[in-house]
Scaffold this motif. Structure first.
Motif, PDB file in Angstrom:
ATOM      1  N   PRO A  18       4.646   0.039   8.259  1.00 18.39           N
ATOM      2  CA  PRO A  18       3.594   0.632   7.426  1.00 18.39           C
ATOM      3  C   PRO A  18       3.400  -0.130   6.116  1.00 18.39           C
ATOM      4  CG  PRO A  18       5.621   1.860   7.143  1.00 18.39           C
ATOM      5  CD  PRO A  18       5.894   0.834   8.210  1.00 18.39           C
ATOM      6  N   ILE A  19       2.313   0.176   5.446  1.00 20.69           N
ATOM      7  CA  ILE A  19       2.065  -0.277   4.076  1.00 20.69           C
ATOM      8  C   ILE A  19       2.071   0.967   3.209  1.00 20.69           C
ATOM      9  CG2 ILE A  19       0.407  -1.302   2.479  1.00 20.69           C
ATOM     10  CD1 ILE A  19      -0.622  -2.988   4.808  1.00 20.69           C
ATOM     11  N   THR A  20       2.913   0.995   2.191  1.00 22.97           N
ATOM     12  CA  THR A  20       3.050   2.192   1.364  1.00 22.97           C
ATOM     13  C   THR A  20       2.716   1.884  -0.099  1.00 22.97           C
ATOM     14  OG1 THR A  20       5.368   1.838   0.753  1.00 22.97           O
ATOM     15  CG2 THR A  20       4.941   2.916   2.872  1.00 22.97           C
ATOM     16  N   ASP A  27       2.001   6.009   4.875  1.00 21.89           N
ATOM     17  CA  ASP A  27       1.350   4.782   5.331  1.00 21.89           C
ATOM     18  C   ASP A  27      -0.110   4.827   4.891  1.00 21.89           C
ATOM     19  OD1 ASP A  27       0.447   2.514   6.559  1.00 21.89           O
ATOM     20  OD2 ASP A  27       0.895   3.149   8.604  1.00 21.89           O
ATOM     21  N   LEU A  65      -6.705  -5.297   4.146  1.00 23.01           N
ATOM     22  CA  LEU A  65      -5.289  -5.628   4.001  1.00 23.01           C
ATOM     23  C   LEU A  65      -4.529  -5.294   5.279  1.00 23.01           C
ATOM     24  CD1 LEU A  65      -2.860  -6.511   2.270  1.00 23.01           C
ATOM     25  CD2 LEU A  65      -2.687  -4.144   1.458  1.00 23.01           C
ATOM     26  N   ALA A  66      -4.856  -4.166   5.884  1.00 24.51           N
ATOM     27  CA  ALA A  66      -4.112  -3.687   7.055  1.00 24.51           C
ATOM     28  C   ALA A  66      -4.214  -4.633   8.248  1.00 24.51           C
ATOM     29  CB  ALA A  66      -4.621  -2.301   7.448  1.00 24.51           C
ATOM     30  N   ARG A  67      -5.306  -5.348   8.372  1.00 26.16           N
ATOM     31  CA  ARG A  67      -5.453  -6.217   9.530  1.00 26.16           C
ATOM     32  C   ARG A  67      -4.936  -7.644   9.291  1.00 26.16           C
ATOM     33  NH1 ARG A  67     -11.251  -5.451   8.600  1.00 26.16           N
ATOM     34  NH2 ARG A  67     -12.147  -7.244   7.506  1.00 26.16           N
ATOM     35  N   VAL A  90       4.929  -5.819  -0.793  1.00 27.86           N
ATOM     36  CA  VAL A  90       4.016  -5.616   0.336  1.00 27.86           C
ATOM     37  C   VAL A  90       3.830  -6.892   1.149  1.00 27.86           C
ATOM     38  CG1 VAL A  90       1.858  -6.158  -0.871  1.00 27.86           C
ATOM     39  CG2 VAL A  90       1.849  -4.489   1.002  1.00 27.86           C
ATOM     40  N   ALA A  93      -2.176   2.228   4.999  1.00 29.17           N
ATOM     41  CA  ALA A  93      -2.920   1.134   5.622  1.00 29.17           C
ATOM     42  C   ALA A  93      -4.340   1.540   6.026  1.00 29.17           C
ATOM     43  CB  ALA A  93      -2.147   0.591   6.825  1.00 29.17           C
ATOM     44  N   TRP A 113      -4.829  -3.955  -4.805  1.00 28.62           N
ATOM     45  CA  TRP A 113      -4.967  -3.075  -3.635  1.00 28.62           C
ATOM     46  C   TRP A 113      -4.670  -1.624  -4.025  1.00 28.62           C
ATOM     47  CZ3 TRP A 113      -7.569  -5.168   0.048  1.00 28.62           C
ATOM     48  CH2 TRP A 113      -7.435  -6.526   0.370  1.00 28.62           C
ATOM     49  N   ARG A 122       1.780  -7.726  11.832  1.00 30.39           N
ATOM     50  CA  ARG A 122       2.594  -6.808  11.020  1.00 30.39           C
ATOM     51  C   ARG A 122       2.962  -5.605  11.876  1.00 30.39           C
ATOM     52  NH1 ARG A 122       1.007  -2.297   8.660  1.00 30.39           N
ATOM     53  NH2 ARG A 122      -1.164  -2.870   8.988  1.00 30.39           N
TER      54      ARG A 122
END
Length: 396
Positions: free
Chosen positions: A111-113, A80, A88-90, A122, A82, A174, A108
């Motif tokens: 996770p973001i991978t 993850d 991006l994560a928020r 994504v 993020a 990103w 969301r």
């Protein structure tokens, strides 16, 4: 190559394109320049050292950079990441709009991978390809406005939970920021040390204006005149990232087609100067299934938005670009071929089964020009015909 050369020379004479550079390596070694890189204030012939806007062809280099970090054990594909990308994560997930135009969002959860980023699953998209993102940016007052950083340009809601669908967009930009965070280097410096220098490349950069020699060799931008249908030189270069203060890993680089082809050839021949063989092999593996595969199939059921020739057939997305997963109407392409293009009507391919790679370079807008597509396809077909005549010495 006489048939293709005649095709492109006629295209230049007829005003279909002002100029182009093509290169191929592997079992076929060929390069040529046609037409002019500028026609005013005076004609300047197109040459092999002409510098082109790479646009989305930048994405392949960013994918290589990410895989190098994975190869070194600095990060894993499914970690993850993020926390490395707070903007991006928020971002919430945009699910629609109320009757009064107010956006409807939800948080969301997953996770973001890096796998999400390299496979465009994504949840992000470009404003020009998503009505929802365009509407959101219009409400925010940012539609069509340039930004100076990735955070500014692409800090907008996601369209779905990461990993649940597929949409072409800003994911590689990103990913470039992840490379910077984990390496402690700017993306320019990272690629210079770990991608360009190992191949002896000196004609690739995100900042041509800081390199007088490259700046003077920039190809002029041309546009398709709506009245005459001919390619005409734009009054000025149209940058992909106007006003950028940081490198955009999805669209911001410039290069000669010869230097870019050396990157393709390194992956073609598995010379291990960029990636170990086992790592390079993973780049050519299909990554999508379920919802993401269904979304990609839908996107390529009408691929007029994409630069290049993508006739009906079996496609997937791998860690470096679009993957030919099975038979297509472009029968010369073998399964396992990886390919993609850039907005200014340039495109590349790597076919390790046939042992050829190539790139078609032009600088023309609008994107996905049908007349340029004919030239791209003609180039690719000629390379494969030549490869069939010249028996390869080795098989990859």
């Amino acid at each position: 190559m006489k048939d293709f050369e005649h095709l492109l020379e006629k295209a230049v004479a007829d005003g279909v394109v002002i100029g182009a550079v093509v290169c191929a390596k592997g079992n076929v070694n060929y390069s040529n320049a046609f037409g002019n890189r500028a026609i005013r204030p005076k004609a300047e012939p197109m040459t092999q050292d002409t510098v082109f806007v790479l646009a989305s062809m930048t994405k392949l280099m960013t994918s290589i950079a990410v895989l190098q970090l994975v190869e070194r054990g600095i990060v894993a594909m499914d970690d993850d990441i993020a926390p490395l990308l707070p903007v991006l994560a928020r971002q919430p997930i945009l699910t629609g709009f109320k009757e009064n135009g107010t956006p409807i969002t939800k948080d969301r959860k997953g996770p973001i991978t890096l796998r999400h980023l390299l496979t465009h699953s994504v949840g992000g998209s470009y404003e020009f390809s998503s009505g929802d993102i365009s509407q959101w940016k219009k409400i925010q007052g940012t539609l069509g406005k340039p930004g100076t950083t990735v955070d500014e340009v692409f800090g907008h809601p996601l369209l779905y939970e990461p990993g649940e669908s597929w949409s072409y967009g800003s994911a590689s930009d990103w990913a470039g920021k992840v490379v910077e965070k984990l390496s402690g280097l700017s993306l320019e410096e990272y690629m210079k040390r770990h991608i360009w220098a190992p191949l002896g490349l000196e004609n690739i950069t995100f900042w041509p204006d800081t390199n007088p020699d490259m700046a003077k060799r920039l190809c002029s931008m041309s546009i398709r005149d709506t009245r005459s249908g001919k390619a005409v030189q734009s009054r000025k270069l149209i940058p992909m990232t106007p006003g950028a203060r940081e490198a955009f890993g999805g669209q911001g680089a410039y290069a000669t087609m010869g230097d870019y082809t050396e990157i393709l050839n390194s992956l073609l021949t598995d010379d291990e100067r960029l990636l170990k063989r086992e790592t390079a092999a993973t780049m050519f593996q299909p990554q999508l299934s379920g919802g993401p595969q269904k979304a990609l199939d839908e996107a390529f059921s009408n691929p007029q938005w994409a630069v290049g020739y993508y006739p009906p057939g079996a496609y997937n997305w791998c860690l470096g670009g679009l993957l030919v997963e099975g038979k297509t109407e472009a029968s010369w392409r073998k399964p396992g071929t990886m390919l993609w293009g850039g907005a200014i009507n340039s495109a590349w391919f790597i076919d390790r089964a046939t042992g050829v790679c190539g790139v078609f370079g032009s600088n023309l807008l609008p994107s996905a020009d049908p007349q340029i597509e004919v030239l791209m396809t003609g180039f690719e077909e000629e390379i494969y015909k030549k490869a069939a005549k010249e028996r390869p010495k080795t098989h990859l």
